[in-house]
Design a protein around this motif. Structure first.
Motif, PDB file in Angstrom:
ATOM      1  N   GLN A 190       0.803  -1.211   0.000  1.00 35.85           N
ATOM      2  CA  GLN A 190       0.000   0.000   0.000  1.00 35.85           C
ATOM      3  C   GLN A 190       0.844   1.273   0.000  1.00 35.85           C
ATOM      4  OE1 GLN A 190      -3.369  -0.535   0.107  1.00 35.85           O
ATOM      5  NE2 GLN A 190      -4.167   1.528   0.293  1.00 35.85           N
ATOM      6  N   GLN A 191       1.812   1.337   0.893  1.00 35.55           N
ATOM      7  CA  GLN A 191       2.605   2.568   1.023  1.00 35.55           C
ATOM      8  C   GLN A 191       3.935   2.216   1.685  1.00 35.55           C
ATOM      9  OE1 GLN A 191       0.529   5.708   3.053  1.00 35.55           O
ATOM     10  NE2 GLN A 191       2.249   7.131   2.963  1.00 35.55           N
ATOM     11  N   ILE A 192       4.918   1.866   0.843  1.00 42.35           N
ATOM     12  CA  ILE A 192       6.193   1.388   1.381  1.00 42.35           C
ATOM     13  C   ILE A 192       6.908   2.461   2.187  1.00 42.35           C
ATOM     14  CG2 ILE A 192       8.484   0.540   0.694  1.00 42.35           C
ATOM     15  CD1 ILE A 192       7.223  -0.902  -1.593  1.00 42.35           C
ATOM     16  N   ASP A 193       6.729   3.727   1.815  1.00 43.39           N
ATOM     17  CA  ASP A 193       7.444   4.803   2.513  1.00 43.39           C
ATOM     18  C   ASP A 193       6.702   5.327   3.731  1.00 43.39           C
ATOM     19  OD1 ASP A 193       5.385   5.940   1.157  1.00 43.39           O
ATOM     20  OD2 ASP A 193       6.557   7.547   0.221  1.00 43.39           O
ATOM     21  N   ALA A 194       5.638   4.640   4.164  1.00 42.55           N
ATOM     22  CA  ALA A 194       4.932   5.069   5.375  1.00 42.55           C
ATOM     23  C   ALA A 194       5.879   4.996   6.569  1.00 42.55           C
ATOM     24  CB  ALA A 194       3.706   4.195   5.617  1.00 42.55           C
ATOM     25  N   PRO A 195       5.851   5.986   7.461  1.00 37.60           N
ATOM     26  CA  PRO A 195       6.817   5.997   8.572  1.00 37.60           C
ATOM     27  C   PRO A 195       6.602   4.887   9.585  1.00 37.60           C
ATOM     28  CG  PRO A 195       5.215   7.785   8.786  1.00 37.60           C
ATOM     29  CD  PRO A 195       4.988   7.181   7.442  1.00 37.60           C
ATOM     30  N   VAL A 196       5.359   4.413   9.722  1.00 37.14           N
ATOM     31  CA  VAL A 196       5.062   3.385  10.718  1.00 37.14           C
ATOM     32  C   VAL A 196       4.498   2.153  10.010  1.00 37.14           C
ATOM     33  CG1 VAL A 196       3.726   2.795  12.776  1.00 37.14           C
ATOM     34  CG2 VAL A 196       4.565   5.137  12.460  1.00 37.14           C
ATOM     35  N   PRO A 197       5.114   0.973  10.183  1.00 38.73           N
ATOM     36  CA  PRO A 197       4.573  -0.243   9.570  1.00 38.73           C
ATOM     37  C   PRO A 197       3.185  -0.564  10.104  1.00 38.73           C
ATOM     38  CG  PRO A 197       6.816  -0.582  10.358  1.00 38.73           C
ATOM     39  CD  PRO A 197       6.360   0.714  10.914  1.00 38.73           C
ATOM     40  N   ARG A 198       2.322  -1.052   9.214  1.00 38.01           N
ATOM     41  CA  ARG A 198       0.971  -1.403   9.630  1.00 38.01           C
ATOM     42  C   ARG A 198       0.404  -2.470   8.711  1.00 38.01           C
ATOM     43  NH1 ARG A 198      -2.997   3.087   8.890  1.00 38.01           N
ATOM     44  NH2 ARG A 198      -4.274   1.804   7.491  1.00 38.01           N
ATOM     45  N   LEU A 199      -0.452  -3.313   9.245  1.00 34.37           N
ATOM     46  CA  LEU A 199      -1.112  -4.361   8.476  1.00 34.37           C
ATOM     47  C   LEU A 199      -2.615  -4.266   8.681  1.00 34.37           C
ATOM     48  CD1 LEU A 199      -1.138  -7.043   6.820  1.00 34.37           C
ATOM     49  CD2 LEU A 199      -0.898  -8.250   9.007  1.00 34.37           C
ATOM     50  N   ASP A 200      -3.354  -4.127   7.576  1.00 40.65           N
ATOM     51  CA  ASP A 200      -4.808  -4.251   7.583  1.00 40.65           C
ATOM     52  C   ASP A 200      -5.157  -5.495   6.781  1.00 40.65           C
ATOM     53  OD1 ASP A 200      -4.876  -1.829   8.920  1.00 40.65           O
ATOM     54  OD2 ASP A 200      -5.231  -0.653   7.102  1.00 40.65           O
ATOM     55  N   ALA A 201      -6.199  -6.204   7.199  1.00 37.83           N
ATOM     56  CA  ALA A 201      -6.530  -7.461   6.533  1.00 37.83           C
ATOM     57  C   ALA A 201      -8.036  -7.630   6.394  1.00 37.83           C
ATOM     58  CB  ALA A 201      -5.936  -8.644   7.295  1.00 37.83           C
ATOM     59  N   GLU A 202      -8.402  -8.360   5.356  1.00 40.90           N
ATOM     60  CA  GLU A 202      -9.805  -8.722   5.101  1.00 40.90           C
ATOM     61  C   GLU A 202      -9.839 -10.212   4.816  1.00 40.90           C
ATOM     62  OE1 GLU A 202     -12.736  -8.240   1.325  1.00 40.90           O
ATOM     63  OE2 GLU A 202     -11.739  -6.400   2.006  1.00 40.90           O
ATOM     64  N   VAL A 203     -10.586 -10.955   5.612  1.00 39.76           N
ATOM     65  CA  VAL A 203     -10.645 -12.416   5.515  1.00 39.76           C
ATOM     66  C   VAL A 203     -12.057 -12.826   5.115  1.00 39.76           C
ATOM     67  CG1 VAL A 203     -10.296 -14.595   6.729  1.00 39.76           C
ATOM     68  CG2 VAL A 203      -8.896 -12.602   7.321  1.00 39.76           C
ATOM     69  N   THR A 204     -12.187 -13.563   4.032  1.00 38.07           N
ATOM     70  CA  THR A 204     -13.504 -14.001   3.562  1.00 38.07           C
ATOM     71  C   THR A 204     -13.443 -15.438   3.069  1.00 38.07           C
ATOM     72  OG1 THR A 204     -13.089 -13.176   1.316  1.00 38.07           O
ATOM     73  CG2 THR A 204     -14.204 -11.682   2.835  1.00 38.07           C
ATOM     74  N   ILE A 205     -14.572 -16.101   3.112  1.00 40.05           N
ATOM     75  CA  ILE A 205     -14.753 -17.424   2.519  1.00 40.05           C
ATOM     76  C   ILE A 205     -16.035 -17.380   1.707  1.00 40.05           C
ATOM     77  CG2 ILE A 205     -15.200 -19.873   2.938  1.00 40.05           C
ATOM     78  CD1 ILE A 205     -13.441 -19.724   5.376  1.00 40.05           C
ATOM     79  N   GLY A 206     -15.913 -17.624   0.409  1.00 41.46           N
ATOM     80  CA  GLY A 206     -17.082 -17.589  -0.453  1.00 41.46           C
ATOM     81  C   GLY A 206     -17.633 -16.195  -0.659  1.00 41.46           C
ATOM     82  N   GLY A 207     -16.772 -15.212  -0.747  1.00 42.75           N
ATOM     83  CA  GLY A 207     -17.207 -13.837  -0.926  1.00 42.75           C
ATOM     84  C   GLY A 207     -16.967 -13.326  -2.327  1.00 42.75           C
ATOM     85  N   ARG A 208     -16.670 -12.031  -2.419  1.00 37.06           N
ATOM     86  CA  ARG A 208     -16.526 -11.382  -3.723  1.00 37.06           C
ATOM     87  C   ARG A 208     -15.301 -11.868  -4.488  1.00 37.06           C
ATOM     88  NH1 ARG A 208     -12.632  -7.461  -3.044  1.00 37.06           N
ATOM     89  NH2 ARG A 208     -12.117  -6.996  -0.869  1.00 37.06           N
ATOM     90  N   LEU A 209     -14.349 -12.517  -3.817  1.00 34.22           N
ATOM     91  CA  LEU A 209     -13.138 -12.987  -4.487  1.00 34.22           C
ATOM     92  C   LEU A 209     -13.208 -14.455  -4.866  1.00 34.22           C
ATOM     93  CD1 LEU A 209     -10.385 -11.099  -2.447  1.00 34.22           C
ATOM     94  CD2 LEU A 209     -11.330 -10.544  -4.690  1.00 34.22           C
ATOM     95  N   GLY A 210     -14.424 -14.982  -4.947  1.00 36.32           N
ATOM     96  CA  GLY A 210     -14.567 -16.356  -5.397  1.00 36.32           C
ATOM     97  C   GLY A 210     -15.102 -17.263  -4.312  1.00 36.32           C
ATOM     98  N   PRO A 211     -15.354 -18.531  -4.652  1.00 35.56           N
ATOM     99  CA  PRO A 211     -15.973 -19.450  -3.700  1.00 35.56           C
ATOM    100  C   PRO A 211     -15.032 -19.978  -2.624  1.00 35.56           C
ATOM    101  CG  PRO A 211     -15.509 -20.565  -5.776  1.00 35.56           C
ATOM    102  CD  PRO A 211     -15.174 -19.121  -5.989  1.00 35.56           C
ATOM    103  N   GLY A 212     -13.744 -19.813  -2.806  1.00 33.72           N
ATOM    104  CA  GLY A 212     -12.779 -20.349  -1.851  1.00 33.72           C
ATOM    105  C   GLY A 212     -12.425 -19.370  -0.744  1.00 33.72           C
ATOM    106  N   GLU A 213     -11.268 -19.593  -0.149  1.00 41.16           N
ATOM    107  CA  GLU A 213     -10.791 -18.752   0.949  1.00 41.16           C
ATOM    108  C   GLU A 213      -9.923 -17.630   0.383  1.00 41.16           C
ATOM    109  OE1 GLU A 213     -10.332 -22.695   3.848  1.00 41.16           O
ATOM    110  OE2 GLU A 213      -8.607 -21.448   3.379  1.00 41.16           O
TER     111      GLU A 213
END
Length: 335
Positions: free
Chosen positions: A67-90
């Motif tokens: 997302q932003q390699i030069d951001a001063p503070v490391p951060r992780l945001d995540a979205e976890v889905t099963i059978g959602g908009r990204l297909g039937p799998g995980e």
């Protein structure tokens, strides 16, 4: 769907396990893990293509968004889905900020499906050396697309220099209809050998060059590319020892194969969606020897198939553009 803000890899693993229990998913049915590497500005297009591929293959999809390699503070945001908009799998979308984006494997490795092959796809500028990116080092198959490079022809040459068995490129996948049509021209018994061939397309267009390399490696003859620098493929001509010529040409939305003394053959031809190209490459998880031969022929880099399929990670800092200290080889480390 579970959304995690400013989280850790441990919490992402737990969220995936919780989603799996709720949705009743089982990892034993997964054919592979697809790791998609992209930037935030390309996320929508990458997700659309990956979702189409996921509808054809049972998989766990891990989307690494730098997302932003030069951001001063490391951060992780995540979205976890099963059978959602990204297909039937995980699926897990990992948005990484700061220096964490350079160590994406620390979050990604614990999320790989057990005992399933790993395929990494770079949606965007391919790395000059795949060993720069640990997400490619641990993958059995690695998919790039030189057409997304600033100089596609130079990028194709670099893919040969950096090649290891298991690599492929979507410029090669786009050739499947051409290869199928031209291969059908040799169906049946022929008494006359081919003596020459010409690809009508740009001399710096990667797919045109790869098609010429494929013909040269299969027919064992010189194949020329005739066209302006970035002109797409418009046709192929193959001459035979008896003076006859076989032609494959684009006419509207059809690919027409003309063989002297035979009825013309027509097949539908149109630009395939990116997700369909990706799905085609996911059908095979072994090394593509025919691609290696074509790439070697067209770039002049020999011995591609004899190389090792494994890579050792090379630390590279994009902020400085320099490689870091090399890790010792296993024999050196043991001594």
């Amino acid at each position: 769907m579970t959304t995690l803000w400013d989280t850790t890899g441990t919490h992402v693993v737990r969220a995936l396990a919780a989603e799996r229990r709720t949705g009743g998913a089982v990892t034993s049915g997964l054919a592979l893990t697809l790791v998609v590497v992209t930037d935030h500005q390309d996320i929508e297009e990458a997700e659309e293509a990956a979702a189409l591929a996921a509808s054809m293959h049972p998989m766990r999809m891990l989307m690494v968004v730098r997302q932003q390699i030069d951001a001063p503070v490391p951060r992780l945001d995540a979205e976890v889905t099963i059978g959602g908009r990204l297909g039937p799998g995980e699926s897990v979308v990992l948005r990484m900020y700061g220096r964490l984006a350079l160590h994406a494997e620390s979050v990604t490795l614990p999320l790989l499906a057990p005992d399933a092959p790993v395929v990494t796809w770079w949606f965007g500028q391919p790395p000059d050396k795949i060993a720069y990116d640990p997400l490619g080092v641990f993958a059995e198959r690695r998919i790039t697309d030189v057409l997304r490079s600033e100089d596609p022809s130079a990028a194709l040459q670099q893919r040969a220099v950096d090649f290891a068995p298991g690599d492929t490129d979507l410029a090669w996948t786009r050739l499947t209809p051409w290869r199928a049509a031209l291969a059908s021209a040799f169906d049946g018994r022929r008494r006359h050998a081919p003596t020459g061939a010409t690809v009508r397309g740009g001399s710096n267009e990667p797919s045109a060059r790869l098609l010429a390399g494929w013909l040269a490696s299969r027919l064992d003859l010189d194949v020329s590319v005739d066209g302006t620098d970035d002109e797409p493929i418009s046709g192929v001509e193959i001459e035979f020892a008896n003076g006859k010529t076989t032609r494959a040409t684009l006419e509207g939305s059809s690919l027409v194969l003309r063989r002297e003394g035979q009825q013309d053959s027509y097949q539908p031809f149109g630009e395939r969606p990116l997700g369909e190209l990706l799905a085609e490459e996911l059908r095979r998880l072994d090394a593509d020897h025919i691609y290696a031969a074509a790439l070697s022929e067209v770039t002049g880099v020999e011995g591609l198939e004899e190389r090792s399929s494994t890579r050792q990670h090379i630390w590279w800092d994009p902020a400085t553009g320099k490689e870091g200290p090399q890790q010792p080889e296993p024999e050196e480390a043991a001594s």
